[in-house]
Design a protein around this motif. Structure first.
Motif, PDB file in Angstrom:
ATOM      1  N   GLU A 195      11.802 -14.442 -17.843  1.00 37.53           N
ATOM      2  CA  GLU A 195      10.670 -15.359 -17.941  1.00 37.53           C
ATOM      3  C   GLU A 195      10.036 -15.404 -19.314  1.00 37.53           C
ATOM      4  N   ALA A 196       9.768 -14.260 -19.907  1.00 39.32           N
ATOM      5  CA  ALA A 196       9.093 -14.231 -21.204  1.00 39.32           C
ATOM      6  C   ALA A 196       9.944 -14.911 -22.272  1.00 39.32           C
ATOM      7  N   ALA A 207      10.026 -18.718 -21.700  1.00 45.85           N
ATOM      8  CA  ALA A 207       8.764 -19.346 -22.103  1.00 45.85           C
ATOM      9  C   ALA A 207       8.724 -19.540 -23.614  1.00 45.85           C
ATOM     10  N   THR A 260       3.574 -21.014 -22.651  1.00 41.26           N
ATOM     11  CA  THR A 260       3.098 -19.664 -22.365  1.00 41.26           C
ATOM     12  C   THR A 260       3.702 -19.193 -21.040  1.00 41.26           C
ATOM     13  N   HIS A 261       3.573 -17.903 -20.808  1.00 39.77           N
ATOM     14  CA  HIS A 261       4.069 -17.332 -19.564  1.00 39.77           C
ATOM     15  C   HIS A 261       3.324 -17.940 -18.375  1.00 39.77           C
ATOM     16  N   GLU A 262       2.019 -18.165 -18.539  1.00 37.45           N
ATOM     17  CA  GLU A 262       1.210 -18.760 -17.468  1.00 37.45           C
ATOM     18  C   GLU A 262       1.654 -20.192 -17.186  1.00 37.45           C
ATOM     19  N   LEU A 271       4.626 -21.368 -17.684  1.00 35.56           N
ATOM     20  CA  LEU A 271       5.908 -21.253 -16.997  1.00 35.56           C
ATOM     21  C   LEU A 271       5.695 -20.995 -15.516  1.00 35.56           C
ATOM     22  N   TRP A 272       4.790 -20.082 -15.171  1.00 34.51           N
ATOM     23  CA  TRP A 272       4.525 -19.782 -13.759  1.00 34.51           C
ATOM     24  C   TRP A 272       3.979 -20.997 -13.033  1.00 34.51           C
ATOM     25  N   ASN A 307      12.518 -22.627  -9.535  1.00 28.44           N
ATOM     26  CA  ASN A 307      13.016 -21.919 -10.711  1.00 28.44           C
ATOM     27  C   ASN A 307      14.357 -22.440 -11.212  1.00 28.44           C
TER      28      ASN A 307
END
Length: 50
Positions: free
Chosen positions: A16-17, A20, A26-28, A30-31, A39
């Protein structure tokens, strides 16, 4: 000679990181996209704002 990595259909938790950063989000963010779209890697890449 470089090995080509096989195309992956989904974003794995441990990726994930990196995903992104590679896609300029950002990671957020992406979530948020994963919650909305799932996904699937191709869908997430096309939805990531560049």
């Amino acid at each position: 000679m470089t090995k080509k990595r096989p195309k992956r259909d989904v974003v794995e938790v441990h990726e994930e990181a990196v995903f992104a950063v590679e896609n300029g989000i950002t990671h957020e963010e992406l979530w948020d996209l994963i919650r909305k779209l799932g996904n699937d890697r191709e869908i997430l890449v096309s939805a990531a704002p560049f």
